[in-house]
Write a protein that holds these residues in place. Structure first.
Motif, PDB file in Angstrom:
ATOM      1  N   LEU A   1      25.377   8.204  19.156  1.00 24.91           N
ATOM      2  CA  LEU A   1      24.723   8.892  20.168  1.00 24.91           C
ATOM      3  C   LEU A   1      25.801   9.677  21.113  1.00 24.91           C
ATOM      4  O   LEU A   1      25.088  10.353  21.887  1.00 24.91           O
ATOM      5  CB  LEU A   1      23.938   7.940  20.824  1.00 24.91           C
ATOM      6  CG  LEU A   1      22.452   7.532  19.903  1.00 24.91           C
ATOM      7  CD1 LEU A   1      21.751   6.599  20.802  1.00 24.91           C
ATOM      8  CD2 LEU A   1      21.702   8.608  19.395  1.00 24.91           C
ATOM      9  N   GLY A   2      27.077   9.172  21.185  1.00 24.83           N
ATOM     10  CA  GLY A   2      28.083   9.741  22.265  1.00 24.83           C
ATOM     11  C   GLY A   2      28.666   8.669  22.787  1.00 24.83           C
ATOM     12  O   GLY A   2      28.175   7.324  23.001  1.00 24.83           O
TER      13      GLY A   2
ATOM     14  N   GLU B   1      29.245   8.496  26.420  1.00 24.66           N
ATOM     15  CA  GLU B   1      28.435   8.049  27.685  1.00 24.66           C
ATOM     16  C   GLU B   1      27.124   7.877  27.224  1.00 24.66           C
ATOM     17  O   GLU B   1      26.250   8.866  26.670  1.00 24.66           O
ATOM     18  CB  GLU B   1      28.695   9.189  28.537  1.00 24.66           C
ATOM     19  CG  GLU B   1      27.836   9.372  29.999  1.00 24.66           C
ATOM     20  CD  GLU B   1      28.099  10.245  30.783  1.00 24.66           C
ATOM     21  OE1 GLU B   1      27.467  10.246  32.035  1.00 24.66           O
ATOM     22  OE2 GLU B   1      28.647  11.272  30.273  1.00 24.66           O
ATOM     23  N   LEU B   2      26.704   6.704  27.252  1.00 24.10           N
ATOM     24  CA  LEU B   2      25.446   6.341  26.856  1.00 24.10           C
ATOM     25  C   LEU B   2      24.265   6.156  28.204  1.00 24.10           C
ATOM     26  O   LEU B   2      24.604   5.342  29.088  1.00 24.10           O
ATOM     27  CB  LEU B   2      25.499   4.787  26.399  1.00 24.10           C
ATOM     28  CG  LEU B   2      24.092   4.070  25.528  1.00 24.10           C
ATOM     29  CD1 LEU B   2      23.921   5.180  24.445  1.00 24.10           C
ATOM     30  CD2 LEU B   2      24.434   2.742  25.032  1.00 24.10           C
ATOM     31  N   THR B   3      23.518   7.100  28.186  1.00 22.61           N
ATOM     32  CA  THR B   3      22.575   7.350  29.134  1.00 22.61           C
ATOM     33  C   THR B   3      21.257   7.638  28.713  1.00 22.61           C
ATOM     34  O   THR B   3      21.215   7.858  27.273  1.00 22.61           O
ATOM     35  CB  THR B   3      22.992   8.496  30.136  1.00 22.61           C
ATOM     36  OG1 THR B   3      22.836   9.771  29.433  1.00 22.61           O
ATOM     37  CG2 THR B   3      24.338   8.355  30.992  1.00 22.61           C
TER      38      THR B   3
ATOM     39  N   ARG C   1      19.347   9.832  29.250  1.00 24.54           N
ATOM     40  CA  ARG C   1      19.065  11.230  28.941  1.00 24.54           C
ATOM     41  C   ARG C   1      19.460  11.518  27.464  1.00 24.54           C
ATOM     42  O   ARG C   1      19.083  12.057  26.655  1.00 24.54           O
ATOM     43  CB  ARG C   1      19.794  12.246  29.885  1.00 24.54           C
ATOM     44  CG  ARG C   1      19.578  13.677  29.668  1.00 24.54           C
ATOM     45  CD  ARG C   1      20.025  14.643  30.708  1.00 24.54           C
ATOM     46  NE  ARG C   1      20.115  16.036  30.608  1.00 24.54           N
ATOM     47  CZ  ARG C   1      20.442  16.970  31.372  1.00 24.54           C
ATOM     48  NH1 ARG C   1      21.103  16.406  32.328  1.00 24.54           N
ATOM     49  NH2 ARG C   1      20.453  18.133  30.903  1.00 24.54           N
ATOM     50  N   ASN C   2      20.918  11.062  27.325  1.00 25.01           N
ATOM     51  CA  ASN C   2      21.681  11.192  26.047  1.00 25.01           C
ATOM     52  C   ASN C   2      20.885  10.471  25.007  1.00 25.01           C
ATOM     53  O   ASN C   2      20.944  11.096  23.829  1.00 25.01           O
ATOM     54  CB  ASN C   2      22.855  10.870  26.126  1.00 25.01           C
ATOM     55  CG  ASN C   2      23.809  11.716  26.981  1.00 25.01           C
ATOM     56  OD1 ASN C   2      23.566  12.845  27.376  1.00 25.01           O
ATOM     57  ND2 ASN C   2      25.053  11.157  27.479  1.00 25.01           N
ATOM     58  N   VAL C   3      20.403   9.127  25.343  1.00 25.92           N
ATOM     59  CA  VAL C   3      19.681   8.743  24.163  1.00 25.92           C
ATOM     60  C   VAL C   3      18.489   9.338  23.960  1.00 25.92           C
ATOM     61  O   VAL C   3      18.155   9.741  22.449  1.00 25.92           O
ATOM     62  CB  VAL C   3      19.350   7.364  24.571  1.00 25.92           C
ATOM     63  CG1 VAL C   3      18.394   6.562  23.609  1.00 25.92           C
ATOM     64  CG2 VAL C   3      20.523   6.355  24.814  1.00 25.92           C
TER      65      VAL C   3
ATOM     66  N   LYS D   1      17.650  12.795  24.066  1.00 25.65           N
ATOM     67  CA  LYS D   1      18.146  13.821  23.687  1.00 25.65           C
ATOM     68  C   LYS D   1      18.520  13.867  22.209  1.00 25.65           C
ATOM     69  O   LYS D   1      18.270  14.515  21.294  1.00 25.65           O
ATOM     70  CB  LYS D   1      19.049  14.447  24.330  1.00 25.65           C
ATOM     71  CG  LYS D   1      19.714  15.986  23.750  1.00 25.65           C
ATOM     72  CD  LYS D   1      20.739  16.552  24.799  1.00 25.65           C
ATOM     73  CE  LYS D   1      21.322  18.036  24.270  1.00 25.65           C
ATOM     74  NZ  LYS D   1      22.100  18.427  25.236  1.00 25.65           N
ATOM     75  N   GLY D   2      19.364  12.618  21.755  1.00 22.62           N
ATOM     76  CA  GLY D   2      20.052  12.333  20.659  1.00 22.62           C
ATOM     77  C   GLY D   2      18.968  11.982  19.581  1.00 22.62           C
ATOM     78  O   GLY D   2      18.777  12.398  18.409  1.00 22.62           O
TER      79      GLY D   2
ATOM     80  N   CYS E   1      15.322   4.005  19.572  1.00 25.04           N
ATOM     81  CA  CYS E   1      15.427   5.197  20.113  1.00 25.04           C
ATOM     82  C   CYS E   1      14.127   5.905  19.818  1.00 25.04           C
ATOM     83  O   CYS E   1      13.571   6.674  20.677  1.00 25.04           O
ATOM     84  CB  CYS E   1      16.764   5.834  20.236  1.00 25.04           C
ATOM     85  SG  CYS E   1      17.993   4.806  20.950  1.00 25.04           S
TER      86      CYS E   1
END
Length: 347
Positions: A116-117, A119-121, A123-125, A127-128, A245
């Motif tokens: 997922l990247g 930087e685990l935030t 928003r990123n979770v 979005k992914g 998620c």
């Protein structure tokens, strides 16, 4: 569900095709895990395979009963998808039971969510996982619509062909190795789908039901292939994080259920009783099915889990016969229920 279920999320090979084939054959020789003997893993695999077949057959029967009582397929998919949030906690419990070196939940989550990247935030979770959540919901929605058109056994047979679509998409999109045996299997699967559709003629409801089932299987296959492209070698930890998620995204997208309700796309009177007991049974059974399919590789061999998926077809037929015998309902009543459910959903 799908898919769907996941059913619909049977894990593809975690490495290359050669490694997968060697892993499937290895239980005839030596165990792949030094902490578990081969005969123990085989016995565990047979038990888990039987549980996979029973949970899917029972869950499919509960899905049809729920649709008859409450014809709101998108609401049902949303409710069942939320239960996916439990995936990672249950995976972490398996981690505590099987691993000697225990890790904190946050450490294990970051380790399994690297796809997922960095930087685990939140928003990123979101979005992914949003594209996967859409495919998951689409697969489950088409699966429920197919249940309203054709018998449960036919739906299970069509969804078992999802692996053929996975192979074709992986061959085209992921440049997997060409294997003649799998091409033959894909051709036979497509032939079986055409025969199911032609069983009652191309102008009957069966062609619509089979088409919906194929759409559900295709969405499930695309889900798997995109996940492999995103995460690479699919591991149980990464799968549990993704499905958790997906459940979180489904919970956040609750506003869509409200929009469908207030626009009367899926509307039921406030006085109408919602069968929460049937919904909970269905969601729990599908959760068990997906847990066994995605986390069963921790305890046994993938080939035995795939055998359990194949047995979902006779298990669905057996469940159908047992329920009809216990309820003493004639075939005409079952057909009427399917047609009534279809009318309620589409009208």
């Amino acid at each position: 569900m799908t898919q769907w279920l996941g059913f619909f999320f049977f894990k593809e090979s975690t490495t290359s095709n050669e490694q997968t084939l060697s892993q499937d054959i290895s239980f005839l020789r030596t165990p792949t895990c030094h902490t578990s003997p081969a005969h123990t893993r085989v016995t565990c695999g047979l038990i888990l395979g039987a549980c996979v077949a029973v949970s899917w057959a029972w869950g499919t029967n509960s899905a049809k009963e729920t649709l008859i009582r409450h014809p709101a397929p998108f609401f049902i998919v949303w409710f069942c998808s939320i239960w996916n949030i439990l995936f990672f906690p249950l995976y972490y419990l398996c981690h505590l039971l099987t691993e000697k070196q225990k890790q904190l939940p946050t450490t294990e989550f970051r380790k399994c969510s690297q796809f997922l990247g960095e930087e685990l935030t939140v928003r990123n979770v979101l979005k992914g996982a949003a594209p996967f959540s859409v495919l998951w919901s689409l697969s489950g929605y088409l699966y429920l619509l197919a249940l309203c058109r054709i018998p449960k056994v036919d739906v299970s047979a069509v969804l078992c062909c999802s692996q053929a679509f996975v192979f074709l998409l992986s061959w085209i999109g992921l440049k997997d190795r060409f294997m003649g045996v799998r091409i033959v299997a894909a051709i036979l699967s497509i032939t079986g789908i055409v025969m199911l559709a032609y069983g009652d003629g191309f102008h009957s409801d069966s062609i619509t039901g089979v088409a919906l089932g194929v759409g559900s299987a295709s969405a499930s296959a695309l889900f798997k292939v995109l996940f492999r492209k995103r995460a690479g070698n699919v591991q149980p930890g990464a799968a549990s994080v993704l499905l958790s998620c997906v459940g979180l995204c489904s919970f956040v997208l609750y506003s869509w259920v409200c929009v469908l309700y207030f626009t009367h796309v899926e509307y039921w009177p406030p006085s109408q009783h919602i069968p929460w007991d049937k919904l909970c049974v269905m969601a729990s059974l599908l959760l068990v099915f997906n847990l066994l399919v995605n986390l069963g590789g921790i305890f046994t061999y993938p080939s035995l889990i795939s055998l359990g998926i194949l047995l979902t077809i006779p298990a669905s037929a057996g469940m159908y016969l047992i329920i009809n015998k216990l309820s003493n309902k004639p075939e005409a009543s079952q057909t009427y229920a399917i047609e009534r459910c279809s009318d309620d959903v589409f009208l």
